[in-house]
Write a protein that holds these residues in place. Structure first.
Motif, PDB file in Angstrom:
ATOM      1  N   ALA A 112       0.823  -1.213   0.000  1.00 54.18           N
ATOM      2  CA  ALA A 112       0.000   0.000   0.000  1.00 54.18           C
ATOM      3  C   ALA A 112       0.856   1.261   0.000  1.00 54.18           C
ATOM      4  O   ALA A 112       0.515   2.253  -0.656  1.00 54.18           O
ATOM      5  CB  ALA A 112      -0.938   0.000   1.200  1.00 54.18           C
ATOM      6  N   ARG A 113       1.987   1.232   0.726  1.00 52.80           N
ATOM      7  CA  ARG A 113       2.868   2.400   0.761  1.00 52.80           C
ATOM      8  C   ARG A 113       3.475   2.659  -0.611  1.00 52.80           C
ATOM      9  O   ARG A 113       3.587   3.801  -1.047  1.00 52.80           O
ATOM     10  CB  ARG A 113       3.993   2.199   1.793  1.00 52.80           C
ATOM     11  CG  ARG A 113       3.528   2.125   3.224  1.00 52.80           C
ATOM     12  CD  ARG A 113       2.966   3.413   3.722  1.00 52.80           C
ATOM     13  NE  ARG A 113       3.958   4.467   3.753  1.00 52.80           N
ATOM     14  CZ  ARG A 113       3.706   5.728   4.053  1.00 52.80           C
ATOM     15  NH1 ARG A 113       2.493   6.097   4.358  1.00 52.80           N
ATOM     16  NH2 ARG A 113       4.660   6.616   4.053  1.00 52.80           N
ATOM     17  N   GLN A 149       3.510   0.161   8.870  1.00 56.45           N
ATOM     18  CA  GLN A 149       3.664   1.397   8.109  1.00 56.45           C
ATOM     19  C   GLN A 149       4.908   2.131   8.579  1.00 56.45           C
ATOM     20  O   GLN A 149       5.090   2.373   9.758  1.00 56.45           O
ATOM     21  CB  GLN A 149       2.425   2.285   8.289  1.00 56.45           C
ATOM     22  CG  GLN A 149       1.130   1.622   7.898  1.00 56.45           C
ATOM     23  CD  GLN A 149       1.065   1.316   6.406  1.00 56.45           C
ATOM     24  OE1 GLN A 149       1.474   2.124   5.596  1.00 56.45           O
ATOM     25  NE2 GLN A 149       0.555   0.146   6.060  1.00 56.45           N
TER      26      GLN A 149
END
Length: 197
Positions: A37-38, A101
């Motif tokens: 996702a990052r 994250q």
């Protein structure tokens, strides 16, 4: 627009977007280092940054650079310094895969800014517009940009996914350090190319 023009435009966008360049190398590195996702956040920023640049060049920004050569030089040096900064960050990386994250992952704004400092993006925009549109026709430029948008995003995402694929096999920090250092040296090589061009 006819299908006979749409297909070459799409092929041009694909060739320009998926071929190796500074942004693609950062996508690959992001895929190996951070959650998927990052990496896709960076891809989205880079894609939208490119599309804004593409439309701006189509509307005459490139001719402004021809009139003010000092701005062109400033842009080139800013791009080189930014790429060198990213190279140093990659080279110094310790190879430890982050959990969850990580705030050090390149984000949306990094992707957008990087395209404006990326000579490959400027060249792809200028040459594509010159080859497939007639002058400053806003409708043609926007149509080409609309074709470019998904092609660019998917192309850059492929590099992130390639990095994520490599990540499955990179369990030792020493291997990731080696990959990052190779990518860092490739970014430095692109800077050297910009200097001697």
């Amino acid at each position: 627009m006819t299908i006979s023009l749409i297909l070459p435009m799409t092929a041009f966008a694909l060739a320009a977007s998926i071929s190796p360049g500074p942004v693609n190398l950062v996508c690959l590195s992001s895929g190996t280092r951070y959650p998927l996702a990052r990496g896709l956040i960076f891809v989205t920023g880079a894609t939208l940054g490119f599309i804004v640049l593409f439309v701006a060049i189509g509307l005459g920004l490139y001719s402004v650079l021809a009139v003010v050569p000092a701005f062109n030089t400033l842009l080139r040096w800013a791009g080189i310094l930014f790429l060198l900064y990213l190279s140093v960050q990659l080279f110094r990386d310790d190879g430890q895969l982050p959990d969850g994250q990580n705030s050090n992952a390149p984000g949306f704004m990094t992707g957008a800014i990087m395209q404006w400092l990326n000579p490959k993006a400027w060249l792809a925009s200028a040459s594509g517009i010159a080859a497939y549109t007639s002058g400053n026709d806003l409708q043609q430029i926007l149509f080409f940009a609309a074709l470019y948008l998904p092609v660019c995003w998917l192309s850059l995402a492929c590099w992130v996914y390639a990095g994520a694929f490599l990540r499955r096999y990179v369990h030792r920090p020493a291997v990731l350090v080696t990959i990052n250092r190779v990518l860092a040296l490739l970014l430095v090589a692109s800077c050297v190319y910009l200097l001697i061009e």
